[in-house]
Design an enzyme around this catalytic site. Structure first.
Site, short mmCIF file in Angstrom:
data_model
loop_
_atom_site.label_atom_id
_atom_site.label_comp_id
_atom_site.label_asym_id
_atom_site.label_seq_id
_atom_site.Cartn_x
_atom_site.Cartn_y
_atom_site.Cartn_z
N CYS A 108 -10.27 4.40 -14.53
CA CYS A 108 -9.79 5.77 -14.26
C CYS A 108 -8.73 5.81 -13.17
CB CYS A 108 -10.96 6.67 -13.88
SG CYS A 108 -12.22 6.80 -15.15
N HIS B 78 -4.48 10.33 -15.73
CA HIS B 78 -4.98 10.74 -17.04
C HIS B 78 -5.44 12.19 -16.92
CE1 HIS B 78 -8.60 9.50 -14.86
NE2 HIS B 78 -9.28 10.28 -15.69
N HIS C 146 -2.70 22.80 -15.44
CA HIS C 146 -1.43 22.12 -15.73
C HIS C 146 -0.77 21.54 -14.48
CE1 HIS C 146 -2.10 24.18 -19.52
NE2 HIS C 146 -1.39 23.21 -20.06
N GLU D 279 -15.83 17.50 -17.56
CA GLU D 279 -14.58 16.84 -17.91
C GLU D 279 -14.38 16.82 -19.42
OE1 GLU D 279 -13.86 13.65 -14.34
OE2 GLU D 279 -14.72 12.92 -16.21
#
Length: 160
Positions: free
Chosen positions: A26, A30, A70, A148
């Site tokens: 991770c 991402h 975003h 998530e």
């Protein structure tokens, strides 16, 4: 008494990019489509006998979500993120051997050590509790789950 707001049905969501610095899988940037679930406990009070007004609670969470939506989430208190430049236009930082330069308008700098689901859940719970306790004096706890994705999330409970 306890009230619960399901983030999927109440549209309490945001989509963001992040990284867990130096993590094996991770560690690269991402993204996730996050969903925020909310449980508030307290005594019923006021004219209508609410623990809190559902509409008010959802508005607070949506406002927080919209600030993160975003954006690339950057943990300001990380021990491994080294900030090298910041101005009104850009942010530059280093993680290990990786150098990053991003438009500042695309970033959301958070006062966290990490942007993991665990740290985001704690951040949401602390901020929501702080806000609600200014309005309501009957709260005993705020519990947040930051998912998530469907079925994978972290819970944090802030108690009075």
């Amino acid at each position: 008494m306890k009230i619960e707001i399901n983030g999927i049905h109440a549209n309490l969501r945001f989509s963001s990019a992040h990284m867990i610095p130096l993590h094996e899988s991770c560690g690269g940037i991402h993204g996730h489509s996050y969903i925020v679930d909310l449980v508030i406990e307290g005594e019923r009070s006021g004219e209508f006998g609410f623990v809190v007004d559902f509409k008010k609670a959802k508005t607070i969470v949506r406002d927080m979500c919209s600030k993160l939506d975003h954006k690339v989430l950057i943990p300001c208190n990380s021990d491994v993120v080294e900030f090298t430049h910041k101005d009104n236009d850009s942010l530059e930082f280093t993680v290990g051997k990786k150098d990053y330069k991003l438009p500042l308008e695309d970033c959301c700098l958070l006062p966290l050590k990490s942007t993991s689901a665990e740290d985001l859940a704690e951040y949401f719970a602390e901020e929501i509790f702080k806000y609600l306790e200014k309005i309501y004096n009957n709260l005993s706890s705020v519990q947040i789950c930051v998912n998530e994705g469907i079925g994978q999330g972290a819970y944090f409970q802030k108690s009075a």
